[in-house]
Enzyme design. Structure first.
Site: not given
Ligand code: GUN
Length: 278
Positions: A51, A95, A118
């Site tokens: 990311k 995350q 998100d």
């Molecule tokens: N863990 C797995 N996928 C995601 C996501 O799309 N966002 C976040 N914050 N954590 C994750």
């Protein structure tokens, strides 16, 4: 047809990069993304680094804020509060998964809805399900963009979603309802999973079971979107048995190279949208 998620994601990133470059010239400002990573769960570390790398490539000012596993909830909440107030931070992402001592609900609720890249905050979830303007979770948004590349109008199509998570299944259902699909969500307690899947013009598998969906589960000429990322030995495989399904489907996403790159591209898109809305 094999859907090339890498190519679609690159097109989105290109557009975002150009827009950010002109924002920088016009306003001397760029979007900022703060990612909080707690602990050292290996897949999370890979996702978060990816990311950050992608954000930087398009000109987003990105930072990873790392904490050890034994951090307190209070400390995370106070960091989120600080980021909420920081004008240079357009988006905040914590995350998941989180360590046991930290309450996920409290953390998600603490993020300002306008910085919730998100789309997990109840305000954004509520807006999406009411059909209002909302920040949409990145993975289902990426899936929808891929589906719409194959089929412009989804009206009247029967969509079946395997999995009912807040991250994928539920927002995916909302997005497909908005497109006038007839939507069925199936899950671990569904009586006859295979029978339900056979009815799908569009099948989205987001359940985390390696190669669950076999050729005799899918309708001929359907669109198959595979959200799963499962380790099988030293290989990554999806929730769909790709080799047996690919010749029966009209279009199918591979794993890797399908939904994964789109998730990150949509995160960049959401970050830019948050920046503009602020
Ligand atoms: N863990 C797995 N996928 C995601 C996501 O799309 N966002 C976040 N914050 N954590 C994750």
């Amino acid at each position: 047809m094999i859907i090339d998620g890498k190519k679609e994601a690159a097109l989105i990133r290109d557009k975002i990069k150009k827009e950010i470059a002109s924002l920088k010239i016009d306003r001397n400002k760029v979007p900022g993304l703060s990612v909080i990573l707690i602990g050292d769960f290996a897949p999370s570390l890979i996702y978060v680094k990816n990311k950050e790398k992608n954000s930087k490539e398009v000109g987003i000012n990105s930072e990873i804020i790392r904490y050890s596993d034994n951090i307190t909830e209070k400390e995370i909440l106070s960091k989120i509060e600080e980021l909420n107030k920081n004008e240079n931070v357009s988006g905040i992402l914590v995350q998941l998964p989180l360590p046991k001592q930290i309450n996920k609900e409290k953390i998600i609720n603490a993020i300002h809805p306008k910085k919730d890249v998100d789309g997990f905050h109840p305000i954004n979830v509520g807006n999406l399900s009411s059909g209002y303007k909302a920040i949409v979770p990145c993975t289902p948004l990426g899936c929808l963009l891929l589906i719409k590349k194959i089929e412009k109008s989804l009206s009247g199509k029967h969509a079946v979603i395997i999995g009912r998570s807040n991250l994928n299944g539920k927002p995916m259902a909302q997005l497909l309802l908005k497109e006038n699909c007839t939507v069925t969500v199936v899950h671990s307690k569904t009586k006859d999973l295979k029978l339900e899947c056979q009815k799908a013009d569009i099948l989205v598998a987001a359940v985390g079971v390696a190669n669950l969906v076999k050729s005799d589960w899918v309708k001929k000429d359907s669109i198959i979107i595979d959200v799963g990322i499962n380790k099988l030995g030293d290989r990554l495989v999806g929730d769909v048995d790709f080799e047996s399904v690919k010749d029966k489907a009209k279009a199918i996403t591979p794993v890797p190279g399908g939904v994964g790159p789109m998730t990150i591209a949509c995160l960049l898109k959401n970050t830019l949208e948050c920046f503009k809305a602020q």
